[in-house]
Design an enzyme around this catalytic site. Sequence first.
Site, short mmCIF file in Angstrom:
data_model
loop_
_atom_site.label_atom_id
_atom_site.label_comp_id
_atom_site.label_asym_id
_atom_site.label_seq_id
_atom_site.Cartn_x
_atom_site.Cartn_y
_atom_site.Cartn_z
N GLY A 43 0.81 -1.21 0.00
CA GLY A 43 0.00 0.00 0.00
C GLY A 43 0.84 1.26 0.00
O GLY A 43 0.59 2.19 -0.78
N ASP A 44 1.84 1.31 0.87
CA ASP A 44 2.72 2.47 0.93
C ASP A 44 3.44 2.69 -0.40
O ASP A 44 3.48 3.81 -0.92
CB ASP A 44 3.75 2.30 2.05
CG ASP A 44 3.24 2.77 3.40
OD1 ASP A 44 2.80 3.92 3.50
OD2 ASP A 44 3.27 1.97 4.35
N TYR A 45 4.02 1.62 -0.93
CA TYR A 45 4.81 1.77 -2.15
C TYR A 45 3.93 2.14 -3.35
O TYR A 45 4.27 3.04 -4.13
CB TYR A 45 5.57 0.48 -2.46
CG TYR A 45 6.70 0.16 -1.51
CD1 TYR A 45 7.36 1.17 -0.81
CD2 TYR A 45 7.14 -1.15 -1.31
CE1 TYR A 45 8.39 0.87 0.07
CE2 TYR A 45 8.18 -1.45 -0.44
CZ TYR A 45 8.80 -0.43 0.25
OH TYR A 45 9.82 -0.71 1.10
#
Length: 227
Positions: free
Chosen positions: A175-177
């Site tokens: 999700g972050d990436y």
Amino acid sequence: MAVALDGVRVIELGQEIQGPYATLFLADMGADVIKVENREGGDLARQMTVGRIAGEELPHGDFQQYFFLLNRGKRSLTLDLKQEQGKEILLRLLDSADVLLTNFRPGVLERLGFSYDDLCEQFPRLIHATASSWGPKGPWATRPSRDMLAQAAAGIMTKTGMEDQPPLPAGFVAGDYSGAVFAAMGILAALYAREQTGSGQKVDTSMYGALLALQPWELIQASITGR
């Protein structure tokens, strides 16, 4: 040899992964990224050392690998944005900036007086980008989140793990990436649009939205079959 974003200045109000990773792409393309950190402890990624994550017995236990990985090629300063002096310094930085990016929760910059509406009249060419967890609107917009929660809500975890066992997150911070990639892509599109119109714009991306966008086949299959 000139690189793609020579002459572009980015002000980053970022923490941990999603926001800093988005501006890392821009820095690698030649942008001048100025990172604004909290006066009390700086970016939370500074606390994520090798030892804290993987075990104190390992070599280089005090190395801040997250922070160095995601913030290479940037300049940095600390500001207290709850104080008038800190706000004045940020406004001076924005006077020469092309992009402001944050991954604070929606509403945080608004309360500090740095919403898109607050800034666009004073800085009409500024691109105001927010990389959030859940997007700018809806019942979850201001909820805190982590990568794993976004993976669960977007359905990523339903497809991992073993049968008859609880679902598992992906083995990396998907999700972050992916949220960072979509944020950087939105900023690049806004920079191009500004070349045509002369005006900046607001860019809103989220971890949840990015993870949904990465599942086009799965979502259309589910919508057709109900499974």
